[in-house]
Design a protein around this motif. Sequence first.
Motif, mmCIF file in Angstrom:
data_model
loop_
_atom_site.group_PDB
_atom_site.id
_atom_site.type_symbol
_atom_site.label_atom_id
_atom_site.label_comp_id
_atom_site.label_asym_id
_atom_site.label_seq_id
_atom_site.Cartn_x
_atom_site.Cartn_y
_atom_site.Cartn_z
ATOM 1 N N SER A 163 -39.412 7.096 -20.428
ATOM 2 C CA SER A 163 -39.385 8.554 -20.587
ATOM 3 C C SER A 163 -39.960 9.117 -19.300
ATOM 4 O O SER A 163 -41.053 8.768 -18.893
ATOM 5 C CB SER A 163 -40.224 8.975 -21.787
ATOM 6 O OG SER A 163 -41.572 8.693 -21.574
ATOM 7 N N HIS A 164 -39.165 9.919 -18.637
ATOM 8 C CA HIS A 164 -39.600 10.460 -17.350
ATOM 9 C C HIS A 164 -40.138 11.861 -17.562
ATOM 10 O O HIS A 164 -39.389 12.770 -17.880
ATOM 11 C CB HIS A 164 -38.424 10.474 -16.369
ATOM 12 C CG HIS A 164 -37.751 9.139 -16.287
ATOM 13 N ND1 HIS A 164 -36.541 8.885 -16.884
ATOM 14 C CD2 HIS A 164 -38.151 7.991 -15.712
ATOM 15 C CE1 HIS A 164 -36.209 7.616 -16.665
ATOM 16 N NE2 HIS A 164 -37.167 7.057 -15.962
ATOM 17 N N ASN A 165 -41.425 11.998 -17.395
ATOM 18 C CA ASN A 165 -42.030 13.304 -17.671
ATOM 19 C C ASN A 165 -41.917 14.238 -16.484
ATOM 20 O O ASN A 165 -41.837 15.443 -16.645
ATOM 21 C CB ASN A 165 -43.509 13.144 -18.007
ATOM 22 C CG ASN A 165 -43.704 12.124 -19.103
ATOM 23 O OD1 ASN A 165 -42.882 12.042 -20.012
ATOM 24 N ND2 ASN A 165 -44.757 11.344 -19.006
ATOM 25 N N LEU A 166 -41.942 13.659 -15.295
ATOM 26 C CA LEU A 166 -42.020 14.493 -14.103
ATOM 27 C C LEU A 166 -40.734 14.472 -13.281
ATOM 28 O O LEU A 166 -40.369 15.465 -12.675
ATOM 29 C CB LEU A 166 -43.205 14.049 -13.228
ATOM 30 C CG LEU A 166 -44.554 13.972 -13.976
ATOM 31 C CD1 LEU A 166 -45.657 13.448 -13.065
ATOM 32 C CD2 LEU A 166 -44.949 15.339 -14.535
ATOM 33 N N LYS A 167 -40.063 13.332 -13.254
ATOM 34 C CA LYS A 167 -38.808 13.255 -12.491
ATOM 35 C C LYS A 167 -37.659 13.864 -13.294
ATOM 36 O O LYS A 167 -37.701 13.832 -14.534
ATOM 37 C CB LYS A 167 -38.434 11.788 -12.255
ATOM 38 C CG LYS A 167 -39.283 11.034 -11.273
ATOM 39 C CD LYS A 167 -38.780 9.594 -11.285
ATOM 40 C CE LYS A 167 -39.442 8.724 -10.270
ATOM 41 N NZ LYS A 167 -39.002 7.318 -10.431
ATOM 42 N N GLY A 168 -36.642 14.296 -12.605
ATOM 43 C CA GLY A 168 -35.429 14.772 -13.276
ATOM 44 C C GLY A 168 -34.868 13.634 -14.124
ATOM 45 O O GLY A 168 -34.830 12.486 -13.684
ATOM 46 N N LYS A 169 -34.451 13.961 -15.324
ATOM 47 C CA LYS A 169 -34.125 12.896 -16.281
ATOM 48 C C LYS A 169 -32.864 12.124 -15.917
ATOM 49 O O LYS A 169 -32.839 10.896 -15.986
ATOM 50 C CB LYS A 169 -34.036 13.486 -17.684
ATOM 51 C CG LYS A 169 -35.441 13.858 -18.162
ATOM 52 C CD LYS A 169 -35.506 14.715 -19.353
ATOM 53 C CE LYS A 169 -36.911 15.261 -19.532
ATOM 54 N NZ LYS A 169 -37.968 14.240 -19.634
ATOM 55 N N ILE A 170 -31.821 12.829 -15.538
ATOM 56 C CA ILE A 170 -30.565 12.122 -15.234
ATOM 57 C C ILE A 170 -30.698 11.371 -13.911
ATOM 58 O O ILE A 170 -30.298 10.215 -13.795
ATOM 59 C CB ILE A 170 -29.376 13.103 -15.229
ATOM 60 C CG1 ILE A 170 -29.280 13.784 -16.595
ATOM 61 C CG2 ILE A 170 -28.075 12.384 -14.884
ATOM 62 C CD1 ILE A 170 -28.237 14.866 -16.686
ATOM 63 N N GLU A 171 -31.320 12.012 -12.937
ATOM 64 C CA GLU A 171 -31.493 11.333 -11.640
ATOM 65 C C GLU A 171 -32.348 10.073 -11.787
ATOM 66 O O GLU A 171 -32.047 9.032 -11.194
ATOM 67 C CB GLU A 171 -32.132 12.286 -10.617
ATOM 68 C CG GLU A 171 -31.162 13.350 -10.143
ATOM 69 C CD GLU A 171 -31.604 14.011 -8.841
ATOM 70 O OE1 GLU A 171 -32.675 13.663 -8.304
ATOM 71 O OE2 GLU A 171 -30.863 14.896 -8.359
ATOM 72 N N SER A 172 -33.407 10.160 -12.568
ATOM 73 C CA SER A 172 -34.258 8.961 -12.690
ATOM 74 C C SER A 172 -33.522 7.861 -13.452
ATOM 75 O O SER A 172 -33.773 6.677 -13.235
ATOM 76 C CB SER A 172 -35.599 9.284 -13.323
ATOM 77 O OG SER A 172 -35.419 9.982 -14.506
ATOM 78 N N MET A 173 -32.608 8.253 -14.326
ATOM 79 C CA MET A 173 -31.829 7.247 -15.045
ATOM 80 C C MET A 173 -30.849 6.578 -14.076
ATOM 81 O O MET A 173 -30.667 5.356 -14.106
ATOM 82 C CB MET A 173 -31.106 7.917 -16.208
ATOM 83 C CG MET A 173 -31.002 7.059 -17.438
ATOM 84 S SD MET A 173 -32.550 6.364 -18.015
ATOM 85 C CE MET A 173 -33.041 7.569 -19.224
ATOM 86 N N ILE A 174 -30.236 7.357 -13.200
ATOM 87 C CA ILE A 174 -29.323 6.778 -12.201
ATOM 88 C C ILE A 174 -30.111 5.852 -11.263
ATOM 89 O O ILE A 174 -29.680 4.744 -10.933
ATOM 90 C CB ILE A 174 -28.599 7.895 -11.406
ATOM 91 C CG1 ILE A 174 -27.657 8.670 -12.334
ATOM 92 C CG2 ILE A 174 -27.823 7.319 -10.216
ATOM 93 C CD1 ILE A 174 -27.030 9.910 -11.708
ATOM 94 N N GLN A 175 -31.276 6.303 -10.880
ATOM 95 C CA GLN A 175 -32.145 5.483 -10.020
ATOM 96 C C GLN A 175 -32.462 4.138 -10.703
ATOM 97 O O GLN A 175 -32.394 3.072 -10.081
ATOM 98 C CB GLN A 175 -33.445 6.257 -9.756
ATOM 99 C CG GLN A 175 -34.382 5.589 -8.783
ATOM 100 C CD GLN A 175 -35.718 6.315 -8.686
ATOM 101 O OE1 GLN A 175 -36.178 6.942 -9.650
ATOM 102 N NE2 GLN A 175 -36.355 6.243 -7.528
ATOM 103 N N THR A 176 -32.781 4.191 -11.977
ATOM 104 C CA THR A 176 -33.122 2.990 -12.744
ATOM 105 C C THR A 176 -31.943 2.016 -12.806
ATOM 106 O O THR A 176 -32.084 0.815 -12.568
ATOM 107 C CB THR A 176 -33.496 3.382 -14.198
ATOM 108 O OG1 THR A 176 -34.581 4.295 -14.150
ATOM 109 C CG2 THR A 176 -33.860 2.179 -15.035
ATOM 110 N N VAL A 177 -30.793 2.572 -13.149
ATOM 111 C CA VAL A 177 -29.610 1.732 -13.353
ATOM 112 C C VAL A 177 -29.180 1.067 -12.037
ATOM 113 O O VAL A 177 -28.854 -0.130 -12.010
ATOM 114 C CB VAL A 177 -28.473 2.603 -13.957
ATOM 115 C CG1 VAL A 177 -27.143 1.890 -13.926
ATOM 116 C CG2 VAL A 177 -28.836 3.016 -15.376
ATOM 117 N N THR A 178 -29.227 1.808 -10.946
ATOM 118 C CA THR A 178 -28.816 1.208 -9.671
ATOM 119 C C THR A 178 -29.837 0.163 -9.217
ATOM 120 O O THR A 178 -29.476 -0.862 -8.640
ATOM 121 C CB THR A 178 -28.591 2.276 -8.574
ATOM 122 O OG1 THR A 178 -29.736 3.108 -8.491
ATOM 123 C CG2 THR A 178 -27.403 3.153 -8.884
#
Length: 396
Positions: free
Chosen positions: A294-309
């Motif tokens: 759960s990303h409290n501070l980062k943008g949610k979709i961007e942090s998900m893309i960051q994670t997946v890549t």
Amino acid sequence: MNSHETDRIFHVLESFRIELPSWGFANTGTRFGKFIQPAAATTIEEKFSDAGQVHLLTGICPTMALHVLWDCPNGVSSASEIRQYARQYGVQPGSINPNLFQDQEYKYGSFGNPEKTVRQRAVQHVKESIEIGLRLSSRDISLWFADGSNYPGTANIRQRKIWFEENLRAVHDALAPEQRMLIEYKPFEPAFYHTDIADWGMALHMARTAGHQAKVLVDTGHHYAAQNIEQIVAWLLAENMLGGFHFNDRRYADDDLTMGSIDLYQVFRIFHEIHFFEWETGQRPDIAYMVDQSHNLKGKIESMIQTVTMAQQLFAKAVLVDSTKLAMAQKKCNLIDAESALQDAFATDVRPAIRDWRDSKGLPKDPMEAFRESGYLERITKERAAKNAHNVSSYA
Ligand code: RM4
Ligand code: MN
Ligand code: MN
């Protein structure tokens, strides 16, 4: 990188898929407070829409995990609505996560609660979750229990173990043949003295007691800081009991930070154990890779893309370990060569090969850049800002 290595990467990327958590798109926080993001998803439809964007751009996230209490407010009757969103946004329902920790009744536990009626209610909830899974054609039921106690002497640890065994058997009996039950463990929090399923050994015991469709789920954040997680992974693989992962990173405890943000090499070592197992045994273990962040501070979709890549990169790096060389070096106790086999693979820049693989699939070479150019974030920020001013979902 030589062409043989590029081929290996292309080959493994074909089957590497990772599931997104619905709660990763909603407003969440810590026990101290929640910071609202104007673009956060406020409904299950918006969660599907956001997960759909991540899948559209990365091509490797075809499923989204659902938390029953948060995403299926009408229980089994939520299923038809969810199926429709899945069709509309191109992401299928993934693992079903019953919620056995938020209702007032669960103050002293769920499967281990001293009150029989509460235990029965918890079992009923998991059975309903199994039914939801069936209606959504989703295979895995993920069980995480907050059960435990805060003070020495306040809980009968052995009795609770018996209740857990009985209840897990009961819910296992309700599984359809194609379903699986994944049992997650966590050393502490919210219980600060004892947790009923505190480590992988307890989870393994519970899975074996429950039945042959039960496996262990490893959440990378659910270990003490110094624990050797890849050894746990290796043992669970050897026992054919590794069911899946919840990926996230941590510096201290269950911090739910972005995968690979603190210790990239740890994730690489986990993936290496899996590749090495496959190389040695010729078997492909059936592992559900999932994100639990759960990303409290980062943008949610961007942090998900960051994670997946990042997950994709570390998976590809791990496949570059020269297993033949490694096995030989291990046999001869050639320590430096064995260690270097891992380090050399880890040091390889796999990003150009991954970009080419994406290109070959008609995916954007750089999913983050493509997302930023798509205008999606601007659109949802406009659409959701007013709703988010009043809408705060619970911790996830
Ligand atoms: C727990 C655990 C579970 C997740 C909940 C919300 O710490 O990681 O997997 O469902 O949080
Ligand atoms: Mn988890
Ligand atoms: Mn957790």
